[in-house]
Design a protein around this motif. Structure first.
Motif, PDB file in Angstrom:
ATOM      1  N   SER A   6     -18.784 -82.087 -45.626  1.00 55.00           N
ATOM      2  CA  SER A   6     -19.188 -83.495 -45.661  1.00 55.00           C
ATOM      3  C   SER A   6     -19.470 -83.898 -47.093  1.00 55.00           C
ATOM      4  O   SER A   6     -19.839 -83.080 -47.929  1.00 55.00           O
ATOM      5  N   ASP A 120     -18.110 -91.194 -41.697  1.00 50.48           N
ATOM      6  CA  ASP A 120     -18.624 -90.659 -40.436  1.00 50.48           C
ATOM      7  C   ASP A 120     -19.962 -91.278 -40.070  1.00 50.48           C
ATOM      8  O   ASP A 120     -20.276 -91.437 -38.894  1.00 50.48           O
ATOM      9  N   ARG A 121     -20.743 -91.609 -41.097  1.00 51.18           N
ATOM     10  CA  ARG A 121     -22.081 -92.153 -40.833  1.00 51.18           C
ATOM     11  C   ARG A 121     -22.457 -93.098 -41.952  1.00 51.18           C
ATOM     12  O   ARG A 121     -22.210 -92.819 -43.129  1.00 51.18           O
ATOM     13  N   SER A 136     -16.021 -87.554 -44.585  1.00 52.15           N
ATOM     14  CA  SER A 136     -15.303 -86.285 -44.500  1.00 52.15           C
ATOM     15  C   SER A 136     -13.816 -86.565 -44.631  1.00 52.15           C
ATOM     16  O   SER A 136     -13.380 -87.720 -44.650  1.00 52.15           O
ATOM     17  N   ASP A 138     -10.154 -87.165 -43.624  1.00 52.17           N
ATOM     18  CA  ASP A 138      -9.561 -87.813 -42.467  1.00 52.17           C
ATOM     19  C   ASP A 138      -8.478 -86.896 -41.917  1.00 52.17           C
ATOM     20  O   ASP A 138      -7.432 -86.716 -42.535  1.00 52.17           O
TER      21      ASP A 138
END
Length: 145
Positions: A6, A120-121, A136, A138
């Protein structure tokens, strides 16, 4: 990065340019001292002879969602930097010391996407002044495999 890794990114988000300029031109002079520290470090580490009293901090918002910090020479002067030479400044001439870009979710999605990544977030403060972004690789573009 490897699959499963990440990437954490802190981002200053786009907001009213007046708010940004006020932060970079704070009344206590904290940012100005931070900016002038560039010259202190050049004097200390390179033996330069910048006279800090002859430079003023200026920060201003530009188009393209960024703010620039400059140190502006208040007079004509010449500065000596050992092993580099001399640098002359005209009164009013500036040294750009920083460019700080401001983002929104769309611009970060595009930027990360161009690097083969996805968000992601997204974690933002209540005022949407800043965000922490977890990204992250893809997997759909083949970079992660």
């Amino acid at each position: 990065m490897r699959p499963g890794d990440s990437f954490l990114l802190g981002a200053d988000l786009r907001k009213d340019p007046a708010i940004i300029e006020a932060a970079y031109n704070d009344s206590q002079g904290v940012t100005a001292e931070f900016n002038l520290n560039v010259l202190r470090v050049l004097n200390r580490d390179l033996g330069a002879d910048f006279d800090l009293a002859t430079f003023e901090h200026r920060a201003f918002y530009r188009t393209l969602h960024r703010i620039e910090m400059h140190l502006v020479s208040t007079d004509d002067q010449t500065v000596r930097i050992p092993d580099v030479g001399t640098v002359s400044f005209a009164g009013g001439e500036s040294i750009r010391t920083e460019i700080s870009c401001k983002y929104d979710r769309a611009s970060l999605t595009e930027m990360l996407g161009s690097a083969g990544m996805r968000i992601d977030r997204w974690i933002s403060d209540a005022a949407a002044s800043y965000a922490l972004v977890v990204a992250s690789l893809d997997k759909s573009d083949g970079l992660a495999g």
